[in-house]
Design an enzyme around this catalytic site. Structure first.
Site, PDB file in Angstrom:
ATOM      1  N   LYS A  90       0.860  -1.184   0.000  1.00 28.02           N
ATOM      2  CA  LYS A  90       0.000   0.000   0.000  1.00 28.02           C
ATOM      3  C   LYS A  90       0.894   1.229   0.000  1.00 28.02           C
ATOM      4  CE  LYS A  90      -4.301   1.563   0.308  1.00 28.02           C
ATOM      5  NZ  LYS A  90      -5.073   1.282   1.528  1.00 28.02           N
ATOM      6  N   HIS A  91       0.685   2.115  -0.949  1.00 23.46           N
ATOM      7  CA  HIS A  91       1.496   3.325  -1.082  1.00 23.46           C
ATOM      8  C   HIS A  91       2.988   3.001  -1.119  1.00 23.46           C
ATOM      9  CE1 HIS A  91      -2.030   5.741  -0.898  1.00 23.46           C
ATOM     10  NE2 HIS A  91      -2.334   5.382   0.330  1.00 23.46           N
TER      11      HIS A  91
ATOM     12  N   ASN B  66      12.521   5.537   7.919  1.00 23.94           N
ATOM     13  CA  ASN B  66      13.149   4.513   8.745  1.00 23.94           C
ATOM     14  C   ASN B  66      12.254   3.280   8.800  1.00 23.94           C
ATOM     15  OD1 ASN B  66      15.591   5.789   9.669  1.00 23.94           O
ATOM     16  ND2 ASN B  66      14.339   7.141  10.938  1.00 23.94           N
TER      17      ASN B  66
ATOM     18  N   HIS C  29      14.686   5.754   0.341  1.00 20.80           N
ATOM     19  CA  HIS C  29      14.024   7.054   0.460  1.00 20.80           C
ATOM     20  C   HIS C  29      13.085   7.315  -0.717  1.00 20.80           C
ATOM     21  CE1 HIS C  29      17.601   8.334   3.134  1.00 20.80           C
ATOM     22  NE2 HIS C  29      16.596   7.918   3.866  1.00 20.80           N
TER      23      HIS C  29
END
Length: 532
Positions: free
Chosen positions: A283-284, A426, A532
Site C-alpha cells: 500500500k502506497h 526509517n 528514500h
C-alpha cells in the site's frame, strides 16, 4: 512557408511493414520512387517502378551497402533551400534533383542487442546513412517531409489527399520533431551499449555523459494526483522485464500509482523466487503484509493478518502461479492490482467477477540482484546511483550479543531483513514463522517506526482474537543501525526476542548492552538498506 508538393520520394527502410502499401499510394499520386537495396526489391516485388539510388547518384552501392546514400546528390537534394537562388543554381550546375519526401527507419540496433547478438553483428547494425538522411530531411522540413515511423504512413497519404498532393508546414514540423527524437534515442541506445554492455569497452558505472534512451509506452490518466499529467516510458533495449512488460488480463487502465505500487510489490515478491509460496501486499509503495507458507492460500492469510486495514485497496504480488483458492480469498476484499508469474484458468474466472480489478501476468520475476542504475530528479539535476542489489546470507551475520539466535530466530531474522530492504526508511519489520507481524515505515526516527509496527500488531491480535500479538517471540529487522537504544527497547517491549541490524553506530556498545540486559539475541549484517 507554404504547402509543399511531393513529386519524388526516397525510401530506405529496415522495417518493411506497410512499405508496399505506401509505395503504391505514392505511385498512384504521381510520386517518383527512389530506393536502396532490399527496400527497392520489396517495392519491385509489389509491382512498383523504382529508381535505384545508384542511378540517382551515378555511383554504385559499395562495401556491403555501407556506402550508398552518403552522396551530394542525395544530401544536396535534401538540404537545398528551394527559395534560395544560390542553392537552386548549385542544384542546376551539379544536376541535383530535389527530394521531397524521405521515408527511413533505421537498422534494428536495439533489437539486435536485445536478442544477444555477437559484437560484430551489433556493430554492423549501427546505421550511418539512415540517420544522416533523417537529419538532413528534418533540418530542411520547410521543404522536405520526413517519416521515420510506419505508423505515420496512412497519415501522410491522408495529408496529401487533403492538400492536393502536398504536405503542410505543420505536418512537416511535427514529423521533423519526431525524426530528431528517433535519432536522439537511437544514438543514446548505441552510446548506452558502448558505456554499459560492450564486451571490449572500458565500462564505467558513471560515464561523463549518461545516455538515456526511453520510448513512451503509454500515457496515463494522470500522475500521483489528478492535476498532474503522466506517462510511462521504457528503455529502448529492455534488459529486465517488469510491470510495464506484464500482460494485463483484465481490469481498468493502470494508473501512475498502480504502476509504482505494483513495481514495489513485484520487486519484493521476486526476493522469494524459487522458494515456497509467498504473498506480498503493498500500500502506497510500502509492504503492509508479507508471508510464506506451505500453500499460496496460507501465505495470503498470514500476510493479510499483519495489517488487514491497510490491505484494503492494496496491491498483491505472488511468486508462483495464482490458484483458484487464493484468488477467491483475495477477491473477498477490495484489491486494486494483482500480479503473478502466471494465473490459472480457474483463478481468471474468479477474478473476472471483479471487473475493475487489474490482473497482470508477468511471466518471469525480475532478478532482485540485477545490476543497473536508479535515478531521482531533484531541482536542477538528477541523482544517479547503482541499484541496491546488495545481499547478505547467514554466513555474513555477526552475533554481537551474549545469546546467539536460535535456528528459528535466525530464519525469522533473515525473512524480516528481506522485507525491511523494501520498506521506506526509517524501516522496522517484525517477523515470526515466515510472516510479517508488524511493519513501521517512513518515520523520522526509528523508535517511532518500532512503536507503530507494534501498534499494528496489537490491533491485528484484537481483530483476529489472538491471545497475544505476533510480535511476541518475533525477530525484528532495522534497515539501518539503531543510533540509540530506545528503538531496540521499543522492540523488546513489543515482545521481540531477536534483532537483525547493520551495526556501525558510535553507540553500538550501548545498544548491545541493552540487548543483553533484555535477553535479546542480535546479529549485525554490516550492510544498510536505506530506501528514500
Amino acid at each position: 512557408m507554404s504547402d509543399k508538393a511531393i513529386t519524388r520520394a526516397l525510401l530506405s527502410v529496415s522495417d518493411k511493414s506497410g512499405l508496399a502499401e505506401l509505395g503504391a499510394a505514392l505511385a498512384a499520386r504521381g510520386v517518383e520512387l527512389v530506393s536502396t537495396g532490399g527496400t527497392a526489391k520489396a517495392l519491385r516485388d509489389a509491382g512498383l517502378t523504382v529508381r535505384d539510388i545508384s542511378d540517382l547518384t551515378g555511383f554504385p552501392e559499395m562495401m556491403d551497402g555501407r556506402v550508398k546514400t552518403l552522396h551530394p546528390k542525395v544530401h544536396g537534394g535534401l538540404l537545398a533551400l528551394r527559395d534560395n537562388a544560390e542553392h537552386v543554381a548549385a542544384m542546376q550546375a551539379h544536376d541535383i534533383g530535389p527530394i521531397d519526401l524521405v521515408v527511413v527507419n533505421l537498422y534494428p540496433f536495439e533489437a539486435t542487442v536485445a536478442k544477444g547478438a555477437s559484437r560484430e553483428e551489433i556493430i554492423e547494425n549501427i546505421d550511418i546513412g539512415g540517420p544522416s538522411m533523417v537529419r538532413s530531411a528534418a533540418k530542411n522540413h520547410g521543404f522536405v517531409t520526413i517519416l521515420t515511423d510506419p505508423a505515420d504512413y496512412a497519415t501522410l497519404v491522408e495529408e496529401m489527399d487533403a492538400n492536393g498532393g502536398a504536405t503542410t508546414q505543420a505536418f512537416r514540423t511535427r514529423m521533423a520533431g519526431k525524426a530528431y527524437a528517433r535519432t536522439a534515442a537511437y544514438d543514446s541506445a548505441i552510446a548506452s551499449w558502448f558505456a554499459f554492455a560492450d564486451p571490449e569497452g572500458d565500462r564505467t558505472p558513471f560515464p561523463d555523459t549518461l545516455p538515456v534512451a526511453l520510448k513512451r509506452a503509454d500515457t496515463l490518466r494522470y500522475g500521483e494526483n489528478p492535476h498532474q499529467s503522466a506517462a510511462i516510458y521504457v528503455p529502448q533495449v529492455v534488459g529486465t522485464a517488469g510491470v510495464p512488460q506484464a500482460h494485463q488480463l483484465q481490469g481498468k487502465e493502470l494508473s501512475y500509482n498502480n504502476l509504482n505500487d505494483a513495481d514495489a510489490a513485484l520487486e519484493l515478491a521476486a526476493e522469494f523466487a524459487g522458494q515456497e509460496p509467498a504473498v506480498v501486499i503493498v500500500k502506497h509503495a510500502n509492504p503492509c503484509g508479507v508471508a510464506q507458507g506451505g500453500s499460496l492460500l496460507s501465505a495470503w492469510e498470514a500476510a493479510l493478518a499483519c495489517d488487514s486495514v491497510s490491505a484494503f485497496g492494496g496491491i498483491v504480488a505472488v511468486n508462483t502461479e495464482l490458484d483458484a483458492a487464493t484468488a477467491e480469498a483475495i477477491s473477498a476484499i477490495f484489491t486494486e492490482v494483482v500480479i503473478a508469474p502466471s494465473v490459472s484458468a480457474e483463478a481468471r474466472e474468479i477474478f473476472a467477477k471483479k471487473k475493475n480489478l487489474r490482473l497482470l501476468e508477468c511471466g518471469t520475476l525480475p532478478d532482485p540482484r540485477r545490476p543497473g542504475l536508479a535515478m531521482k530528479t531533484i531541482a536542477g539535476g538528477v541523482l544517479i546511483q547503482s541499484r541496491d542489489a546488495g545481499a547478505i546470507g547467514e554466513a555474513d551475520l555477526k552475533v554481537v550479543t551474549k545469546r546467539a539466535p536460535t535456528s528459528q530466530e535466525l530464519k525469522d531474522c533473515l525473512f524480516a531483513w528481506t522485507v525491511a530492504r523494501h520498506v521506506k526508511s526509517n524501516a522496522i519489520v517484525y517477523a515470526k514463522d515466515g510472516a510479517t507481524a508488524g511493519i513501521g515505515a517512513g518515520q523520522m526516527n526509528r523508535r517511532d517506526s518500532a512503536r507503530i509496527a507494534a501498534i499494528k500488531a496489537k490491533e491485528a491480535a484484537e481483530t483476529y482474537g489472538w491471545a497475544a500479538p505476533r510480535t511476541v517471540g518475533s525477530a525484528v529487522a532495522s534497515d539501518a543501525f539503531f543510533p540509540f537504544a530506545d528503538g531496540l527497547l521499543a522492540a523488546a517491549e513489543a515482545g521481540a526476542t531477536a534483532v537483525i541490524q547493520p551495526g556501525g553506530s558510535i553507540r553500538d556498545d550501548e545498544v548491545i548492552a541493552a540487548a543483553d540486559e533484555a535477553g535479546l539475541a542480535m546479529v549485525f549484517t554490516g550492510m544498510r538498506h536505506f530506501r528514500h
